[in-house]
Design an enzyme around this catalytic site. Structure first.
Site, mmCIF file in Angstrom:
data_model
loop_
_atom_site.group_PDB
_atom_site.id
_atom_site.type_symbol
_atom_site.label_atom_id
_atom_site.label_comp_id
_atom_site.label_asym_id
_atom_site.label_seq_id
_atom_site.Cartn_x
_atom_site.Cartn_y
_atom_site.Cartn_z
ATOM 1 N N TYR A 1 0.980 -1.122 0.052
ATOM 2 C CA TYR A 1 0.026 -0.015 0.011
ATOM 3 C C TYR A 1 0.865 1.137 -0.118
ATOM 4 O O TYR A 1 0.590 2.162 -0.741
ATOM 5 C CB TYR A 1 -0.958 -0.025 1.226
ATOM 6 N N PHE B 1 -7.810 21.578 -24.235
ATOM 7 C CA PHE B 1 -8.245 19.873 -24.277
ATOM 8 C C PHE B 1 -9.389 19.792 -23.433
ATOM 9 O O PHE B 1 -9.630 20.250 -22.401
ATOM 10 C CB PHE B 1 -7.152 19.050 -23.921
ATOM 11 N N THR B 2 -10.000 18.844 -23.710
ATOM 12 C CA THR B 2 -11.463 18.499 -22.988
ATOM 13 C C THR B 2 -11.309 18.417 -21.597
ATOM 14 O O THR B 2 -11.926 19.178 -21.026
ATOM 15 C CB THR B 2 -11.968 17.506 -23.687
ATOM 16 N N ASP C 1 1.502 20.397 -20.428
ATOM 17 C CA ASP C 1 0.677 19.205 -20.550
ATOM 18 C C ASP C 1 1.699 18.275 -21.429
ATOM 19 O O ASP C 1 1.666 18.326 -22.626
ATOM 20 C CB ASP C 1 -0.770 19.463 -21.197
ATOM 21 N N LYS D 1 -0.268 7.632 -23.258
ATOM 22 C CA LYS D 1 0.057 7.715 -24.808
ATOM 23 C C LYS D 1 1.639 7.376 -25.118
ATOM 24 O O LYS D 1 1.770 6.264 -25.215
ATOM 25 C CB LYS D 1 -0.085 9.244 -25.098
ATOM 26 N N ARG E 1 -13.727 15.299 -33.380
ATOM 27 C CA ARG E 1 -12.815 16.322 -32.581
ATOM 28 C C ARG E 1 -13.514 17.809 -33.269
ATOM 29 O O ARG E 1 -12.861 18.433 -33.993
ATOM 30 C CB ARG E 1 -11.560 16.235 -32.752
ATOM 31 N N PHE F 1 -19.208 14.607 -25.488
ATOM 32 C CA PHE F 1 -18.763 13.727 -26.683
ATOM 33 C C PHE F 1 -18.780 12.316 -26.409
ATOM 34 O O PHE F 1 -18.956 11.218 -27.013
ATOM 35 C CB PHE F 1 -17.632 14.170 -27.378
HETATM 36 N N1 F0G Z 1 -4.195 16.106 -22.105
HETATM 37 C C1 F0G Z 1 -4.157 15.659 -23.475
HETATM 38 C C2 F0G Z 1 -3.229 16.523 -24.424
HETATM 39 C C3 F0G Z 1 -4.564 14.497 -23.753
HETATM 40 O O1 F0G Z 1 -4.652 14.068 -25.160
HETATM 41 C C4 F0G Z 1 -5.204 13.837 -22.790
HETATM 42 C C5 F0G Z 1 -5.976 12.490 -23.187
HETATM 43 C C6 F0G Z 1 -5.347 14.246 -21.395
HETATM 44 C C7 F0G Z 1 -4.752 15.389 -21.141
HETATM 45 C C8 F0G Z 1 -6.100 13.412 -20.419
HETATM 46 O O2 F0G Z 1 -5.706 12.254 -20.271
HETATM 47 O O3 F0G Z 1 -7.245 10.469 -20.847
HETATM 48 O O4 F0G Z 1 -5.198 9.880 -19.363
HETATM 49 O O5 F0G Z 1 -7.015 11.200 -18.664
HETATM 50 N N2 F0G Z 1 -6.348 12.289 -24.374
HETATM 51 C C9 F0G Z 1 -7.025 11.226 -24.806
HETATM 52 C C10 F0G Z 1 -7.202 11.257 -26.527
HETATM 53 C C11 F0G Z 1 -8.398 10.527 -24.060
HETATM 54 O O6 F0G Z 1 -8.203 10.259 -26.905
HETATM 55 O O7 F0G Z 1 -6.850 12.357 -26.971
HETATM 56 P P1 F0G Z 1 -6.261 10.829 -19.729
#
Ligand code: F0G
Length: 460
Positions: free
Chosen positions: A75, A127-128, A218, A261, A385, A452
């Site tokens: 843990y 970014f979303t 980021d 990624k 997108r 989305f």
């Molecule tokens: N920042 C960027 C630029 C991203 O592309 C993503 C995730 C995140 C943050 C968030 O990371 O998914 O580990 O919580 N992108 C994925 C995509 C979901 O399909 O582009 P996460």
């Protein structure tokens, strides 16, 4: 071996395979309708080539799999955490590591640590999940990316760059004390995987720091960005991806990173920073929202895979192959006259949906419709997108209408081969020939946050 002649040559061979299912058009028509014309709602086993995302869908190496067997699932104080910390120090160079279950977990920690309600948070395109967490923490996002980023046909080599005039104007108008920090995404996902130059990062760091503003990287696809700098920016050709990455991070104060990624892992992420107080604050949050400060929601084995994957990604050959796959698919589409975002970015190929389906207006979710049609046509899954991803303004409730309305053919790392990309390209080209038959969509279910992922549509 001259890799200039074979840039896409795999720096690996294949040891384990996963079978794929080939389906009929009738089957896919039914599946797409049942999924509400949202590719996120398809079952993955009904997809032939899955280009939804490069997130968590990558192939791990034998070294990473071997590391999975060495998970220390204690843990507290897992040895894998310390391996991850060492790897992060080596690749990124920040002082403190705060592990998180994935990127958005880290975004929550950073947003809640640095943003006071009402403060502005500039960034090089949104970014979303990043913007969602900034807004949930009371921040007001402001896009300060260069104008070129919004033009799919502009061929500038660093379309992810921050527009320093926009950033300076914001500082003058709102006052530096009202700016929480600036986020710099490397590469910029929604601009088409476009990189930021070292010159720009250096200048952003200087302007921010002169005004007492922090820079948060980021770092989700930072190794890809480093490779683009190596290839495109004078003075970096002889530097390694790792050296370039360390220099990039040196102009910033903190980072959020999705480990799913560049590191080839299926899950994981982290926040990092140099400031001791900020690290203490993030550690007080991580135990509430993610897990103990030495695992942050990850299993020990996942931390080990991430530590090993991070070091592998900091490799020029890994990145050469990676970027060459995106360019191969992108160039095939360009040669066939398909409107795509140029130059081809790091993690995939973005098709300009407005130009692909000129008869369908943005309000009828043109990119969403295109992603659905591509699946029906060829079993290839892509992601919208555009207007659906952009969501609504939190204050006015109006839909954001992004200039870039795209579908993303995202390339998982080390997963697909040249013949897969040939099939994808042919599918897109066939669909383009039938573009006059295209119909838009209407949204019949709209979730409140990050719509989305779960929204449902019907054909008009
Ligand atoms: N920042 C960027 C630029 C991203 O592309 C993503 C995730 C995140 C943050 C968030 O990371 O998914 O580990 O919580 N992108 C994925 C995509 C979901 O399909 O582009 P996460």
């Amino acid at each position: 071996m001259d890799f200039k002649k074979y840039p896409m040559a795999e720096p690996y061979k294949i040891k384990m395979v996963e079978p794929l299912k080939v389906t009929t058009r009738e089957f896919r028509e039914k599946a797409m309708k049942e999924a509400g014309y949202n590719t996120f709602l398809l079952r993955s086993e009904d997809v032939y080539i899955d280009l939804l995302t490069d997130s968590g869908t990558n192939a791990m190496s034998e070294d990473q799999w071997a590391g999975m067997m060495l998970g220390d699932e204690a843990y507290a104080g897992s040895k894998n955490y310390y391996h991850l910390e060492d790897a992060m120090h080596e690749c990124f160079g920040y002082k403190h590591l705060i592990p998180a279950h994935q990127g958005r977990g880290a975004e929550q920690l950073v947003s809640r640590t640095f943003i006071k309600p009402g403060q502005y948070v500039p960034g090089n395109m949104y970014f979303t999940t990043t913007r969602e967490h900034q807004e949930l923490a009371g921040g007001i996002f402001v896009d300060v990316i260069c104008d070129e980023a919004h033009d799919p046909n502009d061929e500038s080599p660093f379309k992810g760059n921050v527009d320093l005039n926009k950033f300076e104007k914001l500082i003058k108008e709102k006052g530096a004390q009202n700016i929480a920090y600036i986020t710099v995404g490397v590469t910029v996902n929604l601009a088409g995987g476009q990189p930021v130059s070292m010159e720009n990062l250096r200048a952003v760091g200087k302007m921010a720091h002169e005004n007492g503003i922090k820079v948060v990287l980021d770092a989700t696809r930072a190794m890809e960005n480093a490779y683009f700098i190596k290839k495109r920016e004078p003075g970096y050709a002889d530097k390694s991806v790792k050296e370039i990455l360390r220099e990039m991070c040196s102009y910033t104060d903190a980072a959020t990173c999705s480990g799913k990624k560049d590191f080839h892992t299926n899950i994981g992420g982290f926040a990092a920073c140099n400031d001791d107080d900020a690290a203490t604050h993030m550690r007080s949050l991580v135990v509430v929202y993610e897990g103990l400060q030495t695992y942050g929601g990850m299993a020990g084995r996942d931390m080990e895979a991430m530590a090993r994957g991070m070091l592998e990604a900091c490799n020029d050959d890994t990145m050469r192959h990676r970027i060459a796959q995106s360019e191969y698919l992108g160039n095939k589409l360009i040669e066939a006259g398909i409107p795509v975002v140029r130059p081809i970015g790091g993690h995939g190929v973005f098709i300009d949906a407005k130009a692909f389906y000129p008869n369908v207006p943005q309000e009828q979710y043109v990119a969403q419709a295109l992603a659905a049609d591509l699946y029906v046509q060829s079993g290839v899954r892509s992601m919208e997108r555009g207007i659906v991803s952009a969501g609504r303004d939190k204050v006015t409730g109006h839909e954001h209408k992004p200039k870039l309305e795209t579908i993303r053919l995202t390339i998982p790392r080390r997963v697909y081969t040249q013949s897969h990309f040939d099939i994808v390209a042919d599918g897109v080209i066939e669909l383009y020939k039938e573009r006059n038959k295209a119909r838009g969509l209407k949204m019949v279910y709209e979730p409140k946050a990050l719509r989305f992922f779960q929204a449902r549509f019907e054909k008009l």
